[in-house]
Write a protein that holds these residues in place. Structure first.
Motif, PDB file in Angstrom:
ATOM      1  N   PRO A  76      26.402  16.603  57.722  1.00  0.00           N
ATOM      2  CA  PRO A  76      25.075  17.033  57.274  1.00  0.00           C
ATOM      3  C   PRO A  76      24.353  15.949  56.473  1.00  0.00           C
ATOM      4  N   GLY A  77      23.164  15.615  56.894  1.00  0.00           N
ATOM      5  CA  GLY A  77      22.371  14.584  56.227  1.00  0.00           C
ATOM      6  C   GLY A  77      22.011  14.914  54.794  1.00  0.00           C
ATOM      7  N   ALA A  78      22.123  16.190  54.394  1.00  0.00           N
ATOM      8  CA  ALA A  78      21.855  16.561  53.004  1.00  0.00           C
ATOM      9  C   ALA A  78      22.775  15.799  52.053  1.00  0.00           C
ATOM     10  N   GLU A  79      23.946  15.407  52.534  1.00  0.00           N
ATOM     11  CA  GLU A  79      24.899  14.675  51.699  1.00  0.00           C
ATOM     12  C   GLU A  79      24.403  13.284  51.319  1.00  0.00           C
ATOM     13  N   ILE A  80      23.417  12.773  52.044  1.00  0.00           N
ATOM     14  CA  ILE A  80      22.873  11.442  51.752  1.00  0.00           C
ATOM     15  C   ILE A  80      21.363  11.491  51.523  1.00  0.00           C
ATOM     16  N   GLY A  81      20.870  12.692  51.226  1.00  0.00           N
ATOM     17  CA  GLY A  81      19.447  12.838  50.916  1.00  0.00           C
ATOM     18  C   GLY A  81      18.522  12.872  52.104  1.00  0.00           C
ATOM     19  N   ARG A  82      19.069  13.106  53.300  1.00  0.00           N
ATOM     20  CA  ARG A  82      18.262  13.167  54.514  1.00  0.00           C
ATOM     21  C   ARG A  82      18.594  14.472  55.245  1.00  0.00           C
ATOM     22  N   PRO A  83      18.149  15.616  54.688  1.00  0.00           N
ATOM     23  CA  PRO A  83      18.573  16.925  55.178  1.00  0.00           C
ATOM     24  C   PRO A  83      18.193  17.251  56.619  1.00  0.00           C
ATOM     25  N   ALA A  84      17.206  16.616  57.177  1.00  0.00           N
ATOM     26  CA  ALA A  84      16.788  16.912  58.550  1.00  0.00           C
ATOM     27  C   ALA A  84      17.608  16.128  59.580  1.00  0.00           C
ATOM     28  N   GLU A  85      18.556  15.311  59.122  1.00  0.00           N
ATOM     29  CA  GLU A  85      19.312  14.435  60.002  1.00  0.00           C
ATOM     30  C   GLU A  85      20.808  14.678  59.874  1.00  0.00           C
ATOM     31  N   THR A  86      21.581  13.979  60.697  1.00  0.00           N
ATOM     32  CA  THR A  86      23.023  13.922  60.551  1.00  0.00           C
ATOM     33  C   THR A  86      23.409  12.454  60.429  1.00  0.00           C
ATOM     34  N   TYR A  87      24.637  12.227  60.009  1.00  0.00           N
ATOM     35  CA  TYR A  87      25.143  10.858  59.894  1.00  0.00           C
ATOM     36  C   TYR A  87      26.651  10.899  60.105  1.00  0.00           C
ATOM     37  N   ARG A  88      27.266   9.753  60.253  1.00  0.00           N
ATOM     38  CA  ARG A  88      28.719   9.682  60.414  1.00  0.00           C
ATOM     39  C   ARG A  88      29.377   9.519  59.040  1.00  0.00           C
ATOM     40  N   ARG A  89      30.433  10.320  58.804  1.00  0.00           N
ATOM     41  CA  ARG A  89      31.196  10.228  57.569  1.00  0.00           C
ATOM     42  C   ARG A  89      32.679  10.104  57.912  1.00  0.00           C
ATOM     43  N   VAL A  90      33.331   9.082  57.361  1.00  0.00           N
ATOM     44  CA  VAL A  90      34.761   8.870  57.577  1.00  0.00           C
ATOM     45  C   VAL A  90      35.462   9.064  56.232  1.00  0.00           C
ATOM     46  N   ARG A  91      36.437   9.984  56.205  1.00  0.00           N
ATOM     47  CA  ARG A  91      37.225  10.209  54.985  1.00  0.00           C
ATOM     48  C   ARG A  91      38.638   9.679  55.199  1.00  0.00           C
ATOM     49  N   ILE A  92      39.097   8.920  54.194  1.00  0.00           N
ATOM     50  CA  ILE A  92      40.403   8.263  54.244  1.00  0.00           C
ATOM     51  C   ILE A  92      41.196   8.663  52.997  1.00  0.00           C
ATOM     52  N   GLU A  93      42.497   8.865  53.174  1.00  0.00           N
ATOM     53  CA  GLU A  93      43.386   9.083  52.038  1.00  0.00           C
ATOM     54  C   GLU A  93      44.533   8.089  52.121  1.00  0.00           C
ATOM     55  N   SER A  94      44.914   7.554  50.960  1.00  0.00           N
ATOM     56  CA  SER A  94      46.023   6.609  50.878  1.00  0.00           C
ATOM     57  C   SER A  94      46.582   6.671  49.464  1.00  0.00           C
ATOM     58  N   LYS A  95      47.583   5.861  49.193  1.00  0.00           N
ATOM     59  CA  LYS A  95      48.114   5.788  47.827  1.00  0.00           C
ATOM     60  C   LYS A  95      47.090   5.191  46.866  1.00  0.00           C
ATOM     61  N   PHE A  96      46.028   4.638  47.400  1.00  0.00           N
ATOM     62  CA  PHE A  96      44.944   4.101  46.573  1.00  0.00           C
ATOM     63  C   PHE A  96      43.900   5.166  46.272  1.00  0.00           C
ATOM     64  N   GLY A  97      44.102   6.377  46.776  1.00  0.00           N
ATOM     65  CA  GLY A  97      43.197   7.482  46.493  1.00  0.00           C
ATOM     66  C   GLY A  97      42.419   7.916  47.712  1.00  0.00           C
ATOM     67  N   ARG A  98      41.322   8.577  47.446  1.00  0.00           N
ATOM     68  CA  ARG A  98      40.441   9.094  48.491  1.00  0.00           C
ATOM     69  C   ARG A  98      39.229   8.191  48.624  1.00  0.00           C
ATOM     70  N   LEU A  99      38.739   8.089  49.847  1.00  0.00           N
ATOM     71  CA  LEU A  99      37.565   7.264  50.112  1.00  0.00           C
ATOM     72  C   LEU A  99      36.709   7.960  51.162  1.00  0.00           C
ATOM     73  N   SER A 100      35.421   8.051  50.899  1.00  0.00           N
ATOM     74  CA  SER A 100      34.460   8.542  51.892  1.00  0.00           C
ATOM     75  C   SER A 100      33.534   7.401  52.241  1.00  0.00           C
ATOM     76  N   ALA A 101      33.502   7.064  53.524  1.00  0.00           N
ATOM     77  CA  ALA A 101      32.600   6.023  54.015  1.00  0.00           C
ATOM     78  C   ALA A 101      31.423   6.709  54.696  1.00  0.00           C
ATOM     79  N   MET A 102      30.236   6.508  54.152  1.00  0.00           N
ATOM     80  CA  MET A 102      29.015   7.051  54.719  1.00  0.00           C
ATOM     81  C   MET A 102      28.374   5.966  55.571  1.00  0.00           C
ATOM     82  N   VAL A 103      28.211   6.267  56.839  1.00  0.00           N
ATOM     83  CA  VAL A 103      27.685   5.291  57.788  1.00  0.00           C
ATOM     84  C   VAL A 103      26.188   5.538  57.921  1.00  0.00           C
ATOM     85  N   THR A 104      25.394   4.575  57.438  1.00  0.00           N
ATOM     86  CA  THR A 104      23.942   4.764  57.419  1.00  0.00           C
ATOM     87  C   THR A 104      23.226   3.474  57.803  1.00  0.00           C
ATOM     88  N   ASP A 105      21.910   3.604  57.924  1.00  0.00           N
ATOM     89  CA  ASP A 105      21.073   2.441  58.174  1.00  0.00           C
ATOM     90  C   ASP A 105      20.613   1.792  56.864  1.00  0.00           C
TER      91      ASP A 105
END
Length: 169
Positions: A76-105
């Motif tokens: 949901p684009g609301a997560e990046i301030g663009r509620p009318a759109e969608t975007y790609r989000r990649v979530r990663i977990e490791s011993k270094f913690g959690r990471l969310s990569a927001m793929v945007t222009d």
């Protein structure tokens, strides 16, 4: 490497840059920290372009030995301030913690792209009440998306963060 290893009061640090332009401070404690264990693991939030995200994810996974826990091509684009759109989000977990990569222009409305950490809390309403009493400003009012209720805040001094709680079904 952007900044070579340097000593700090409890260890050593260095600053590196991943493919995609994501900067990270790595540290090694030579003195054990003296604080209680965290109740939840903070989430690093990074913004990466479409043409560099795969290189970033590949490099980060090779380093961290982590795993992709979700790769949502239509988050949901609301997560990046663009509620009318969608975007790609990649979530990663490791011993270094959690990471969310927001793929945007990179064309993001303020304050998105400036919050580099997301904090999970048990009760968002209670946390927000305490935060406001301590001088925190709400930049993005609470919203619900992807099994989370979230808000973006700015602390005195300018630090911007996302705070969220998990929506229980």
């Amino acid at each position: 490497m952007l900044v070579a290893a340097f000593n700090d009061p409890i260890g050593q640090d260095a600053i590196i840059q991943w493919p995609g332009g994501v900067n990270t401070q790595l540290y090694w404690h030579t003195t054990a920290p003296s604080y209680a264990p965290l109740q939840t693991i903070p989430e690093n939030r990074v913004y990466v372009s479409q043409d560099r995200v795969d290189a970033f994810v590949s490099s980060f996974l090779a380093f961290s030995h982590g795993s992709v826990v979700s790769d949502e091509p239509r988050a949901p684009g609301a997560e990046i301030g663009r509620p009318a759109e969608t975007y790609r989000r990649v979530r990663i977990e490791s011993k270094f913690g959690r990471l969310s990569a927001m793929v945007t222009d990179g064309h993001l409305p303020y304050p998105y792209g400036r919050e580099t950490t997301g904090y999970e809390v048990t009760n968002l309403t209670d946390t927000l009440t305490k935060a406001k009493a301590s001088g925190v400003d709400v930049l993005v009012p609470p919203y619900k998306t992807d099994q989370r209720e979230a808000v973006v805040v700015q602390f005195p001094g300018g630090y911007i963060a996302e705070i969220h709680s998990v929506i229980k079904n």
